[in-house]
Write a protein that holds these residues in place. Structure first.
Motif, PDB file in Angstrom:
ATOM      1  N   ASP A 149       0.821  -1.211   0.000  1.00 32.38           N
ATOM      2  CA  ASP A 149       0.000   0.000   0.000  1.00 32.38           C
ATOM      3  C   ASP A 149       0.855   1.262   0.000  1.00 32.38           C
ATOM      4  N   LEU A 150       1.964   1.218   0.750  1.00 26.11           N
ATOM      5  CA  LEU A 150       2.845   2.383   0.852  1.00 26.11           C
ATOM      6  C   LEU A 150       3.872   2.438  -0.270  1.00 26.11           C
ATOM      7  N   GLU A 151       3.789   1.466  -1.192  1.00 25.87           N
ATOM      8  CA  GLU A 151       4.729   1.368  -2.312  1.00 25.87           C
ATOM      9  C   GLU A 151       6.166   1.271  -1.812  1.00 25.87           C
ATOM     10  N   LYS A 152       6.362   0.484  -0.738  1.00 26.74           N
ATOM     11  CA  LYS A 152       7.688   0.283  -0.165  1.00 26.74           C
ATOM     12  C   LYS A 152       8.138  -1.169  -0.251  1.00 26.74           C
ATOM     13  N   LEU A 153       7.426  -1.963  -1.022  1.00 28.01           N
ATOM     14  CA  LEU A 153       7.808  -3.362  -1.194  1.00 28.01           C
ATOM     15  C   LEU A 153       9.080  -3.439  -2.033  1.00 28.01           C
ATOM     16  N   THR A 154      10.101  -4.117  -1.509  1.00 25.89           N
ATOM     17  CA  THR A 154      11.369  -4.223  -2.224  1.00 25.89           C
ATOM     18  C   THR A 154      11.461  -5.564  -2.957  1.00 25.89           C
ATOM     19  N   VAL A 155      12.063  -5.529  -4.124  1.00 23.92           N
ATOM     20  CA  VAL A 155      12.284  -6.736  -4.916  1.00 23.92           C
ATOM     21  C   VAL A 155      13.704  -6.717  -5.457  1.00 23.92           C
ATOM     22  N   THR A 156      14.207  -7.900  -5.771  1.00 25.72           N
ATOM     23  CA  THR A 156      15.533  -8.007  -6.360  1.00 25.72           C
ATOM     24  C   THR A 156      15.408  -8.406  -7.820  1.00 25.72           C
ATOM     25  N   ASN A 157      16.501  -8.322  -8.527  1.00 22.15           N
ATOM     26  CA  ASN A 157      16.493  -8.623  -9.951  1.00 22.15           C
ATOM     27  C   ASN A 157      17.658  -9.561 -10.254  1.00 22.15           C
ATOM     28  N   SER A 158      17.371 -10.849 -10.429  1.00 23.73           N
ATOM     29  CA  SER A 158      18.424 -11.814 -10.696  1.00 23.73           C
ATOM     30  C   SER A 158      17.949 -12.849 -11.713  1.00 23.73           C
ATOM     31  N   SER A 159      18.898 -13.524 -12.319  1.00 23.77           N
ATOM     32  CA  SER A 159      18.577 -14.543 -13.316  1.00 23.77           C
ATOM     33  C   SER A 159      18.208 -15.844 -12.604  1.00 23.77           C
ATOM     34  N   ASN A 197       4.317 -30.185 -12.859  1.00 22.55           N
ATOM     35  CA  ASN A 197       4.283 -30.317 -14.310  1.00 22.55           C
ATOM     36  C   ASN A 197       5.117 -29.193 -14.911  1.00 22.55           C
ATOM     37  N   ILE A 198       6.289 -29.565 -15.420  1.00 19.07           N
ATOM     38  CA  ILE A 198       7.197 -28.584 -16.003  1.00 19.07           C
ATOM     39  C   ILE A 198       7.368 -28.930 -17.479  1.00 19.07           C
ATOM     40  N   LYS A 199       6.738 -28.157 -18.335  1.00 18.92           N
ATOM     41  CA  LYS A 199       6.782 -28.462 -19.765  1.00 18.92           C
ATOM     42  C   LYS A 199       8.092 -28.019 -20.411  1.00 18.92           C
ATOM     43  N   LYS A 200       8.648 -26.930 -19.918  1.00 19.03           N
ATOM     44  CA  LYS A 200       9.890 -26.451 -20.493  1.00 19.03           C
ATOM     45  C   LYS A 200      10.581 -25.529 -19.499  1.00 19.03           C
ATOM     46  N   SER A 201      11.881 -25.745 -19.333  1.00 22.47           N
ATOM     47  CA  SER A 201      12.654 -24.899 -18.432  1.00 22.47           C
ATOM     48  C   SER A 201      13.070 -23.621 -19.149  1.00 22.47           C
ATOM     49  N   GLN A 202      12.869 -22.478 -18.467  1.00 27.37           N
ATOM     50  CA  GLN A 202      13.207 -21.184 -19.062  1.00 27.37           C
ATOM     51  C   GLN A 202      14.009 -20.347 -18.073  1.00 27.37           C
ATOM     52  N   GLN A 203      14.883 -19.532 -18.608  1.00 28.91           N
ATOM     53  CA  GLN A 203      15.647 -18.602 -17.795  1.00 28.91           C
ATOM     54  C   GLN A 203      14.956 -17.247 -17.826  1.00 28.91           C
ATOM     55  N   ILE A 204      14.657 -16.707 -16.653  1.00 30.22           N
ATOM     56  CA  ILE A 204      13.987 -15.411 -16.578  1.00 30.22           C
ATOM     57  C   ILE A 204      14.721 -14.521 -15.572  1.00 30.22           C
ATOM     58  N   THR A 205      14.424 -13.246 -15.627  1.00 32.77           N
ATOM     59  CA  THR A 205      15.006 -12.282 -14.688  1.00 32.77           C
ATOM     60  C   THR A 205      13.908 -11.770 -13.768  1.00 32.77           C
ATOM     61  N   SER A 206      14.007 -12.135 -12.488  1.00 30.85           N
ATOM     62  CA  SER A 206      12.970 -11.728 -11.541  1.00 30.85           C
ATOM     63  C   SER A 206      13.490 -11.953 -10.120  1.00 30.85           C
ATOM     64  N   ASP A 207      12.577 -11.964  -9.157  1.00 32.92           N
ATOM     65  CA  ASP A 207      12.924 -12.138  -7.743  1.00 32.92           C
ATOM     66  C   ASP A 207      12.482 -13.525  -7.287  1.00 32.92           C
ATOM     67  N   GLN A 214      14.101  -9.235 -19.765  1.00 29.94           N
ATOM     68  CA  GLN A 214      14.506  -8.596 -18.521  1.00 29.94           C
ATOM     69  C   GLN A 214      13.689  -7.340 -18.292  1.00 29.94           C
ATOM     70  N   ILE A 215      13.145  -7.228 -17.083  1.00 29.63           N
ATOM     71  CA  ILE A 215      12.361  -6.052 -16.711  1.00 29.63           C
ATOM     72  C   ILE A 215      13.140  -5.252 -15.682  1.00 29.63           C
ATOM     73  N   SER A 216      13.235  -3.976 -15.889  1.00 28.29           N
ATOM     74  CA  SER A 216      13.940  -3.118 -14.938  1.00 28.29           C
ATOM     75  C   SER A 216      13.055  -2.891 -13.731  1.00 28.29           C
ATOM     76  N   LEU A 217      13.482  -3.401 -12.569  1.00 28.77           N
ATOM     77  CA  LEU A 217      12.708  -3.277 -11.347  1.00 28.77           C
ATOM     78  C   LEU A 217      13.185  -2.061 -10.561  1.00 28.77           C
ATOM     79  N   GLN A 218      12.236  -1.288 -10.071  1.00 32.29           N
ATOM     80  CA  GLN A 218      12.577  -0.074  -9.345  1.00 32.29           C
ATOM     81  C   GLN A 218      11.950  -0.135  -7.968  1.00 32.29           C
ATOM     82  N   ASN A 219      12.780  -0.095  -6.953  1.00 33.42           N
ATOM     83  CA  ASN A 219      12.287  -0.106  -5.585  1.00 33.42           C
ATOM     84  C   ASN A 219      11.889   1.294  -5.157  1.00 33.42           C
ATOM     85  N   PHE A 220      10.816   1.356  -4.420  1.00 33.23           N
ATOM     86  CA  PHE A 220      10.348   2.662  -3.964  1.00 33.23           C
ATOM     87  C   PHE A 220      11.147   3.089  -2.729  1.00 33.23           C
TER      88      PHE A 220
END
Length: 294
Positions: free
Chosen positions: A128-138, A166-176, A288-294
């Protein structure tokens, strides 16, 4: 006459003593009424903005107060859990009899539930306060699902729930990865409350679709009506299933999931029909999505 009309067109001023023509008279009064209406509208807008600002300030103070209270509740929980664990160690404090052990286990269960509730409130307030922090890694989508599967398999076995992956295909993503695990945890815990007593089954997995990675949690529970699907991501909303579910949750789990997913740049949705189970799924971009912490 012409001079008076020219004066009005350039200055909007009219000699009140010179209003012999009905057209000029009507134009003059129309102008005066318009000025009055403009003033009233302007005052109304100012009052509305002031009230909105007051409401926003009140809402912000409410959120900050809830956050402070949650932190105060969180402080004594850890010592309680610590002493509960000490009581269970026979080599330190001696063996407990059956009645004592039941009492300690009940304390442990209640405090753990309170800890989860406080953590949910804190997370909701951060969103609610837009203070949730996230990281950005592969991260690897298959590893995410395997981690969640291994974490929940023991408790599902104890509860007699069949857990499948059930894992149909393994993928590399950029997220937390921690936030994705938190989403999975909330969805699986929620599904465990809805599955039937017999032949209960929960399926988790991932697959890709175009430029999106989709993670899902599916159960064979009672299902959710179309009307209730409109509200399930609202805070403190609980589905009315009468006897089909113990209402022990805070009603924050799905709202938290949606808040985290939005922060990660994704989207969460639900597919369900009464009597045919429910599937929650959330999408994340392969790019890759650019994550911005508040």
């Amino acid at each position: 006459m012409i001079d008076k009309m020219n004066e009005f067109s350039t200055t909007t001023k009219v000699d009140k003593n010179f209003l012999p023509h009905n057209g000029i008279k009507e134009l003059y009064f129309l102008h005066e009424n318009f000025k009055n209406m403009t003033g009233i509208v302007s005052d109304t807008i100012k009052k509305e903005r002031k009230l909105n600002k007051q409401l926003q300030d009140m809402d912000k103070r409410k959120v900050e107060f809830m956050s402070m209270v949650s932190h105060e509740l969180k402080t004594p929980i850890m010592p309680i859990l610590g002493y509960v664990q000490l009581l269970k160690k026979e080599e330190l404090l001696g063996k407990l009899n059956t009645q004592q052990l039941d009492a300690v286990n009940e304390i442990d269960l209640s405090v753990t539930r309170l800890q989860k509730l406080v953590q949910d409130v804190l997370t909701a307030q951060k969103i609610d306060l837009e203070k949730l922090t996230v990281t950005n890694s592969s991260i690897n989508s298959e590893e995410i699902v395997n981690t969640v599967y291994n974490a929940f398999l023991p408790v599902c076995n104890i509860k007699g729930i069949k857990l499948e992956k059930n894992i149909k295909k393994s993928q590399q993503i950029t997220s937390d990865p921690d936030r994705i695990n938190q989403i999975f945890s909330n969805l699986i815990s929620n599904a465990m409350e809805f599955v039937p007593n017999n032949d209960a089954c929960i399926k988790i997995g991932t697959y890709d679709e175009n430029d999106q990675i989709i993670f899902f949690v599916k159960d064979n529970g009672s299902g959710i009506s179309k009307d209730e699907q409109k509200n399930i991501f609202k805070k403190f909303y609980q589905i009315d299933t009468i006897s089909k579910r113990k209402k022990e949750g805070s009603g924050l789990g799905l709202a938290i999931c949606e808040g985290i997913i939005k922060k990660l740049g994704g989207k969460i949705s639900v597919k369900s029909d009464i009597g045919r189970g429910t599937m929650f799924y959330f999408t994340l971009s392969k790019e890759q999505i650019s994550l911005q912490n508040f």
